[in-house]
Motif scaffolding. Structure first.
Motif, PDB file in Angstrom:
ATOM      1  N   VAL A 586       4.050  -5.165 -14.535  1.00  0.00           N
ATOM      2  CA  VAL A 586       3.112  -5.867 -13.648  1.00  0.00           C
ATOM      3  C   VAL A 586       2.870  -5.053 -12.386  1.00  0.00           C
ATOM      4  O   VAL A 586       1.719  -4.900 -11.930  1.00  0.00           O
ATOM      5  CB  VAL A 586       3.652  -7.276 -13.303  1.00  0.00           C
ATOM      6  N   PHE A 587       3.939  -4.507 -11.818  1.00  0.00           N
ATOM      7  CA  PHE A 587       3.787  -3.698 -10.610  1.00  0.00           C
ATOM      8  C   PHE A 587       2.957  -2.445 -10.883  1.00  0.00           C
ATOM      9  O   PHE A 587       2.120  -2.047 -10.056  1.00  0.00           O
ATOM     10  CB  PHE A 587       5.163  -3.315 -10.066  1.00  0.00           C
ATOM     11  N   ALA A 588       3.185  -1.802 -12.019  1.00  0.00           N
ATOM     12  CA  ALA A 588       2.437  -0.592 -12.349  1.00  0.00           C
ATOM     13  C   ALA A 588       0.951  -0.899 -12.532  1.00  0.00           C
ATOM     14  O   ALA A 588       0.088  -0.180 -12.019  1.00  0.00           O
ATOM     15  CB  ALA A 588       3.009   0.048 -13.612  1.00  0.00           C
ATOM     16  N   VAL A 589       0.651  -1.960 -13.261  1.00  0.00           N
ATOM     17  CA  VAL A 589      -0.747  -2.347 -13.472  1.00  0.00           C
ATOM     18  C   VAL A 589      -1.395  -2.731 -12.144  1.00  0.00           C
ATOM     19  O   VAL A 589      -2.556  -2.380 -11.876  1.00  0.00           O
ATOM     20  CB  VAL A 589      -0.825  -3.506 -14.483  1.00  0.00           C
ATOM     21  N   ALA A 590      -0.644  -3.442 -11.295  1.00  0.00           N
ATOM     22  CA  ALA A 590      -1.180  -3.825  -9.987  1.00  0.00           C
ATOM     23  C   ALA A 590      -1.479  -2.590  -9.141  1.00  0.00           C
ATOM     24  O   ALA A 590      -2.507  -2.536  -8.443  1.00  0.00           O
ATOM     25  CB  ALA A 590      -0.190  -4.734  -9.270  1.00  0.00           C
ATOM     26  N   GLY A 591      -0.606  -1.593  -9.186  1.00  0.00           N
ATOM     27  CA  GLY A 591      -0.842  -0.369  -8.428  1.00  0.00           C
ATOM     28  C   GLY A 591      -2.071   0.373  -8.907  1.00  0.00           C
ATOM     29  O   GLY A 591      -2.883   0.850  -8.099  1.00  0.00           O
ATOM     30  N   ILE A 592      -2.238   0.458 -10.227  1.00  0.00           N
ATOM     31  CA  ILE A 592      -3.414   1.132 -10.784  1.00  0.00           C
ATOM     32  C   ILE A 592      -4.678   0.356 -10.426  1.00  0.00           C
ATOM     33  O   ILE A 592      -5.708   0.937 -10.059  1.00  0.00           O
ATOM     34  CB  ILE A 592      -3.267   1.279 -12.310  1.00  0.00           C
ATOM     35  N   GLY A 593      -4.598  -0.975 -10.520  1.00  0.00           N
ATOM     36  CA  GLY A 593      -5.758  -1.794 -10.182  1.00  0.00           C
ATOM     37  C   GLY A 593      -6.159  -1.647  -8.730  1.00  0.00           C
ATOM     38  O   GLY A 593      -7.353  -1.532  -8.401  1.00  0.00           O
ATOM     39  N   ALA A 594      -5.179  -1.629  -7.827  1.00  0.00           N
ATOM     40  CA  ALA A 594      -5.484  -1.465  -6.409  1.00  0.00           C
ATOM     41  C   ALA A 594      -6.109  -0.100  -6.144  1.00  0.00           C
ATOM     42  O   ALA A 594      -7.050   0.023  -5.335  1.00  0.00           O
ATOM     43  CB  ALA A 594      -4.212  -1.642  -5.588  1.00  0.00           C
ATOM     44  N   ALA A 595      -5.612   0.922  -6.806  1.00  0.00           N
ATOM     45  CA  ALA A 595      -6.196   2.262  -6.641  1.00  0.00           C
ATOM     46  C   ALA A 595      -7.630   2.299  -7.145  1.00  0.00           C
ATOM     47  O   ALA A 595      -8.504   2.944  -6.537  1.00  0.00           O
ATOM     48  CB  ALA A 595      -5.343   3.289  -7.386  1.00  0.00           C
ATOM     49  N   PHE A 596      -7.912   1.600  -8.246  1.00  0.00           N
ATOM     50  CA  PHE A 596      -9.277   1.571  -8.791  1.00  0.00           C
ATOM     51  C   PHE A 596     -10.225   0.871  -7.831  1.00  0.00           C
ATOM     52  O   PHE A 596     -11.346   1.332  -7.600  1.00  0.00           O
ATOM     53  CB  PHE A 596      -9.282   0.867 -10.146  1.00  0.00           C
ATOM     54  N   VAL A 597      -9.771  -0.250  -7.277  1.00  0.00           N
ATOM     55  CA  VAL A 597     -10.624  -0.994  -6.343  1.00  0.00           C
ATOM     56  C   VAL A 597     -10.958  -0.144  -5.125  1.00  0.00           C
ATOM     57  O   VAL A 597     -12.102  -0.149  -4.632  1.00  0.00           O
ATOM     58  CB  VAL A 597      -9.935  -2.307  -5.917  1.00  0.00           C
ATOM     59  N   MET A 598      -9.993   0.602  -4.629  1.00  0.00           N
ATOM     60  CA  MET A 598     -10.193   1.358  -3.396  1.00  0.00           C
ATOM     61  C   MET A 598     -10.845   2.716  -3.624  1.00  0.00           C
ATOM     62  O   MET A 598     -11.610   3.193  -2.767  1.00  0.00           O
ATOM     63  CB  MET A 598      -8.852   1.544  -2.685  1.00  0.00           C
ATOM     64  N   TYR A 599     -10.575   3.353  -4.762  1.00  0.00           N
ATOM     65  CA  TYR A 599     -11.018   4.740  -4.952  1.00  0.00           C
ATOM     66  C   TYR A 599     -11.789   4.967  -6.239  1.00  0.00           C
ATOM     67  O   TYR A 599     -12.208   6.100  -6.505  1.00  0.00           O
ATOM     68  CB  TYR A 599      -9.809   5.683  -4.933  1.00  0.00           C
ATOM     69  N   GLY A 600     -11.994   3.921  -7.043  1.00  0.00           N
ATOM     70  CA  GLY A 600     -12.732   4.093  -8.296  1.00  0.00           C
ATOM     71  C   GLY A 600     -14.170   4.487  -8.074  1.00  0.00           C
ATOM     72  O   GLY A 600     -14.796   5.122  -8.930  1.00  0.00           O
ATOM     73  N   ALA A 601     -14.712   4.105  -6.952  1.00  0.00           N
ATOM     74  CA  ALA A 601     -16.080   4.455  -6.590  1.00  0.00           C
ATOM     75  C   ALA A 601     -16.116   4.645  -5.073  1.00  0.00           C
ATOM     76  O   ALA A 601     -15.269   4.101  -4.353  1.00  0.00           O
ATOM     77  CB  ALA A 601     -17.045   3.347  -7.022  1.00  0.00           C
ATOM     78  N   PRO A 602     -17.091   5.421  -4.570  1.00  0.00           N
ATOM     79  CA  PRO A 602     -17.168   5.626  -3.116  1.00  0.00           C
ATOM     80  C   PRO A 602     -17.246   4.292  -2.377  1.00  0.00           C
ATOM     81  O   PRO A 602     -18.031   3.412  -2.723  1.00  0.00           O
ATOM     82  CB  PRO A 602     -18.457   6.434  -2.951  1.00  0.00           C
ATOM     83  N   SER A 603     -16.401   4.140  -1.382  1.00  0.00           N
ATOM     84  CA  SER A 603     -16.325   2.877  -0.662  1.00  0.00           C
ATOM     85  C   SER A 603     -15.734   3.130   0.719  1.00  0.00           C
ATOM     86  O   SER A 603     -15.007   4.100   0.948  1.00  0.00           O
ATOM     87  CB  SER A 603     -15.461   1.879  -1.438  1.00  0.00           C
ATOM     88  N   SER A 604     -16.058   2.235   1.632  1.00  0.00           N
ATOM     89  CA  SER A 604     -15.486   2.311   2.981  1.00  0.00           C
ATOM     90  C   SER A 604     -14.185   1.524   3.088  1.00  0.00           C
ATOM     91  O   SER A 604     -13.582   1.484   4.166  1.00  0.00           O
ATOM     92  CB  SER A 604     -16.492   1.775   4.007  1.00  0.00           C
ATOM     93  N   LEU A 605     -13.781   0.899   1.969  1.00  0.00           N
ATOM     94  CA  LEU A 605     -12.579   0.064   1.985  1.00  0.00           C
ATOM     95  C   LEU A 605     -11.338   0.835   2.414  1.00  0.00           C
ATOM     96  O   LEU A 605     -10.553   0.324   3.231  1.00  0.00           O
ATOM     97  CB  LEU A 605     -12.378  -0.580   0.608  1.00  0.00           C
ATOM     98  N   PRO A 606     -11.085   2.053   1.899  1.00  0.00           N
ATOM     99  CA  PRO A 606      -9.889   2.786   2.343  1.00  0.00           C
ATOM    100  C   PRO A 606      -9.861   3.023   3.848  1.00  0.00           C
ATOM    101  O   PRO A 606      -8.806   2.883   4.479  1.00  0.00           O
ATOM    102  CB  PRO A 606      -9.975   4.102   1.568  1.00  0.00           C
ATOM    103  N   ASP A 607     -11.030   3.363   4.438  1.00  0.00           N
ATOM    104  CA  ASP A 607     -11.068   3.601   5.878  1.00  0.00           C
ATOM    105  C   ASP A 607     -10.808   2.320   6.653  1.00  0.00           C
ATOM    106  O   ASP A 607     -10.130   2.329   7.695  1.00  0.00           O
ATOM    107  CB  ASP A 607     -12.417   4.195   6.275  1.00  0.00           C
ATOM    108  N   ARG A 608     -11.338   1.200   6.167  1.00  0.00           N
ATOM    109  CA  ARG A 608     -11.119  -0.070   6.861  1.00  0.00           C
ATOM    110  C   ARG A 608      -9.648  -0.479   6.801  1.00  0.00           C
ATOM    111  O   ARG A 608      -9.074  -0.937   7.801  1.00  0.00           O
ATOM    112  CB  ARG A 608     -11.993  -1.168   6.238  1.00  0.00           C
ATOM    113  N   ILE A 609      -9.027  -0.305   5.638  1.00  0.00           N
ATOM    114  CA  ILE A 609      -7.605  -0.649   5.501  1.00  0.00           C
ATOM    115  C   ILE A 609      -6.760   0.274   6.373  1.00  0.00           C
ATOM    116  O   ILE A 609      -5.796  -0.168   7.021  1.00  0.00           O
ATOM    117  CB  ILE A 609      -7.174  -0.569   4.028  1.00  0.00           C
ATOM    118  N   ALA A 610      -7.109   1.579   6.401  1.00  0.00           N
ATOM    119  CA  ALA A 610      -6.366   2.519   7.246  1.00  0.00           C
ATOM    120  C   ALA A 610      -6.484   2.146   8.709  1.00  0.00           C
ATOM    121  O   ALA A 610      -5.515   2.257   9.478  1.00  0.00           O
ATOM    122  CB  ALA A 610      -6.868   3.937   7.010  1.00  0.00           C
ATOM    123  N   ALA A 611      -7.662   1.678   9.115  1.00  0.00           N
ATOM    124  CA  ALA A 611      -7.846   1.278  10.510  1.00  0.00           C
ATOM    125  C   ALA A 611      -7.034   0.031  10.837  1.00  0.00           C
ATOM    126  O   ALA A 611      -6.456  -0.090  11.924  1.00  0.00           O
ATOM    127  CB  ALA A 611      -9.329   1.025  10.785  1.00  0.00           C
TER     128      ALA A 611
END
Length: 702
Positions: A586-611
């Motif tokens: 479950v943890f592994a799938v959750a990690g992959i899913g979170a990476a897909f949401v943030m980096y699967g396509a160009p998005s400003s989400l990573p910058d917002r979370i980093a801020a």
């Protein structure tokens, strides 16, 4: 006889390859300088595989063979304390307090299932790396030197694994460190590469000092350095009865050496900087050779650690803490190779986490993770090198993206390695990682076994599971009992599995997904790597997919084979802990899913979370400022001391003493020199003046 000859041939081939390339490479072999290294590693790999089958097919229950190559030093005279009775001396010649044992140091090779396992993994991966390097390093002007050093590196690592005593182990431990220095700083004209090589060498010296102290303590208290005698349970029990704390101290010293070589906190800082070396070097060091030496040392010394429960707990704590720390740092790194470097530090922490439990499943899981990690981590590093090769030397993930169509073979093999690293079933990383977490989970619920006697300390009376065999109260580390410590470490390890899946697929999505973006350094020449580089990737990918299922828990082949050296592994019970399996998946799938949401396509989400994360992001991106802290605590004070020493040397000694006081005799000699000018008239004038002065003095006195 076959085993003896195989043991002799395995290190011989890389050594001969090193000498041939060194002598004939620059003028005769030239662009074919890779062939001795490839053939040497390949022949060693075939012999290592044959050695595995020879050990496995032995009729002995626990086959161990020592092959003496060269008797280095032998003194047969033994001086004993006159007060010691002959009966007492005969009863315990090696450990009697009043005995001075015969000195017998030999270059010898120890063959058992543990060394055979390490050799098979080491030589196979080294062969593939050498083949890959033939394409990757093709145009480098240091081509011959590179393969000379690689062959020497492989030879040193083989001799380390085959060592039959602690002195020989220490010798080749240092030889491996020297080779790593040469390979990390291979491009020595580049200041960052030269600095990385020096950093690796110096940081490892800290751990090696602890290792050396441990070897001295073993000699003083065991009166021998041979594995057969030092790791004998009865001998360990006898030394333990004489001085219980000494076993723990020896274990801590040996583990200090392992911390340096296997890049564990706080000596882990050298490994990420080792990325300055060529990518094949990164794959060789990080996957199958140098960094595994510390894990091998702790596994080899398992009988000692069983008698030191606090030392075992320390091993697990450092491993678990390092795994989490490195994973947190890897979350924000943008250099693809540096992400993989911190991943290596984290996965090595997992191995120590398993070894430190003292459980059969933990020891087996730690060693099995070492083997599986060698395949998928070498695959990932070589895949990163393939990307770097195509991108004109650029490895910053912000500078490229969408490479899966342009580099389909690299993408597919890298994806397989990433899935194995994330620990998804049925890939190899799943079997070894979950075995470790299951052992830690079990250690958190099973009390330590207190040994109150018996023939074999450290052996569980019921199921043969190897727990801490000691006399005394429940062990504690930092005020935590065994149960509370391993419960904490289990959740740390599980959370680390989540982070591992996230940062691994963050790298996958940033590199291979999204719109196609090629850096200017690559120009219009970005393309898939040549077959000489892709074929090793596919071979490693096959191992990353099927190795766990073939050798791991489903078949028990690995456990039964390694149990021929450490019997408790074969005897221990290895059931499936479904809670751990489900949780980690479950943890592994959750990690992959979170990476897909943030980096699967160009998005400003990573910058917002980093801020939003703010200081936490800065801590991770700056590696928790550990390099800066070490610089403030150690580097700058030592440089200030060096500057002071330089001032004392040049300013005081050379300037004031040598250049000042030291010149006074010469100056005094030069003052009367004008008087001795050789002119008779001047001498006469001087005499008359002197006579006049004398008369004037006499007149004044009257």
């Amino acid at each position: 006889m076959a085993t003896e000859w195989l043991a002799r041939l395995i290190p011989l081939f890389p050594l001969v390859a090193c000498l041939i390339t060194l002598i004939f490479g620059a003028k005769v072999l030239r662009e074919k300088s890779h062939w001795p290294a490839i053939l040497g590693c390949a022949l060693s790999s075939l012999c290592s595989l044959a050695l595995v089958f020879a050990v496995r097919g032995s009729a002995e229950e626990h086959p161990v063979q020592t092959v003496t190559i060269y008797k280095w030093l032998a003194l047969d005279s033994v001086a004993r304390d006159p007060a010691q009775s002959p009966a007492a001396a005969a009863a315990s010649p090696a450990t009697s307090p009043g005995a001075t044992p015969p000195i017998d140091f030999s270059i010898a090779l120890r063959v058992d299932s543990l060394s055979a396992t390490m050799l098979a993994m080491l030589t196979f991966v080294a062969t593939l790396v050498a083949i890959y390097a033939a394409g990757y390093m093709h145009d480098d002007r240091g081509y011959c030197r590179f393969f000379t050093e690689v062959s020497l590196f492989v030879f040193s690592m083989i001799m380390l694994v085959l060592s039959a005593n602690f002195l020989q182990l220490y010798m080749f431990w240092e030889a491996v460190g020297l080779c790593s220095y040469l390979l990390i700083g291979f491009w020595y004209e580049k200041p960052s590469a030269a600095a990385a090589g020096k950093k690796a060498f110096l940081v490892n010296r800290i751990g090696d000092f602890g290792f050396a102290v441990g070897v001295f303590l073993i000699w003083v208290h065991f009166r021998t350095l041979d594995f057969d005698k030092v790791l004998d349970r009865d001998v360990i029990a006898r030394v333990y009865q004489e001085n219980p704390a000494m076993i723990a101290l020896i274990c801590v010293c040996l583990f200090t050496g392992a911390v340096g070589k296997s890049a564990q906190f706080p000596l882990h800082v050298w490994l990420p900087d080792a990325m300055e070396g060529p990518t094949p070097v990164s794959a060789l060091i990080h996957a199958a050779t140098m960094v595994t030496a510390g894990v091998y040392l702790v596994a080899r010394c398992t009988p000692l650690f069983w008698m030191a429960p606090e030392a075992q707990m320390l091993v697990s704590f450092i491993g678990g803490f390092t795994a989490l720390l490195a994973a947190l740092i890897a979350l924000t790194q943008t250099d693809l190779k540096r992400v993989l470097a911190y991943s290596t530090v984290s996965q090595l922490g997992y191995m120590f986490l398993g070894l430190g439990t003292g459980l059969a499943s933990g020891i087996a899981g730690g060693m099995f993770h070492l083997v599986t990690h060698a395949f998928f981590k070498a695959l990932l590093f070589l895949g990163a090198g393939s990307v770097m090769h195509a991108m004109g030397g650029v490895i910053d993930m912000r500078e490229f993206s969408g490479l899966r169509k342009k580099m389909p073979q690299t993408y597919m093999t890298f994806l397989i390695g990433a899935l194995a690293l994330a620990g998804l079933a049925p890939l190899s990383g799943f079997w070894s990682k979950d075995t470790i977490l299951s052992a830690v989970h079990e250690a958190g619920h099973e009390p330590a076994v207190v040994h109150h006697g018996g023939a074999h300390p450290g052996e569980h009376e019921a199921g043969g599971r190897a727990l801490a065999g000691f006399t005394g109260a429940e062990p504690k580390l930092f005020g935590m009992t065994r149960g509370s410590l391993y419960t904490l470490l289990f959740w740390m390890g599980s959370f680390t599995a989540l982070l591992t899946a996230f940062y691994t697929f963050r790298a996958v999505f940033m590199t291979f997904w999204g719109p196609e973006k090629i850096p200017h350094a690559a120009g219009h020449h970005a393309h898939e790597s040549p077959p000489v580089m892709c074929i090793p990737l596919w071979i490693l990918a096959i191992g990353a997919v099927g190795l766990g299922a073939v050798l791991g828990h489903p078949t028990g082949i690995f456990d039964s084979f390694l149990g021929r050296t450490i019997p408790q592994i074969a005897e221990g019970h290895h059931g499936t802990d479904w809670f751990v399996v489900i949780l980690s998946t479950v943890f592994a799938v959750a990690g992959i899913g979170a990476a897909f949401v943030m980096y699967g396509a160009p998005s400003s989400l990573p910058d917002r979370i980093a801020a939003i994360a703010g200081p936490l992001t800065a801590l991770s991106r700056n590696k928790f400022y550990l390099d800066e802290i070490y610089a403030a605590l150690f580097v700058w004070p030592l440089r200030a001391l060096a500057s002071l020493s330089r001032f004392l040397d040049w300013g005081v000694i050379d300037g004031l003493l040598v250049g000042g006081i030291g010149k006074l005799p010469g100056l005094a000699g030069r003052l009367p020199r004008p008087i001795q000018n050789g002119l008779v008239q001047f001498y006469a004038l001087a005499m008359m003046l002197g006579l006049g002065v004398l008369l004037w003095v006499l007149v004044i006195k009257q």
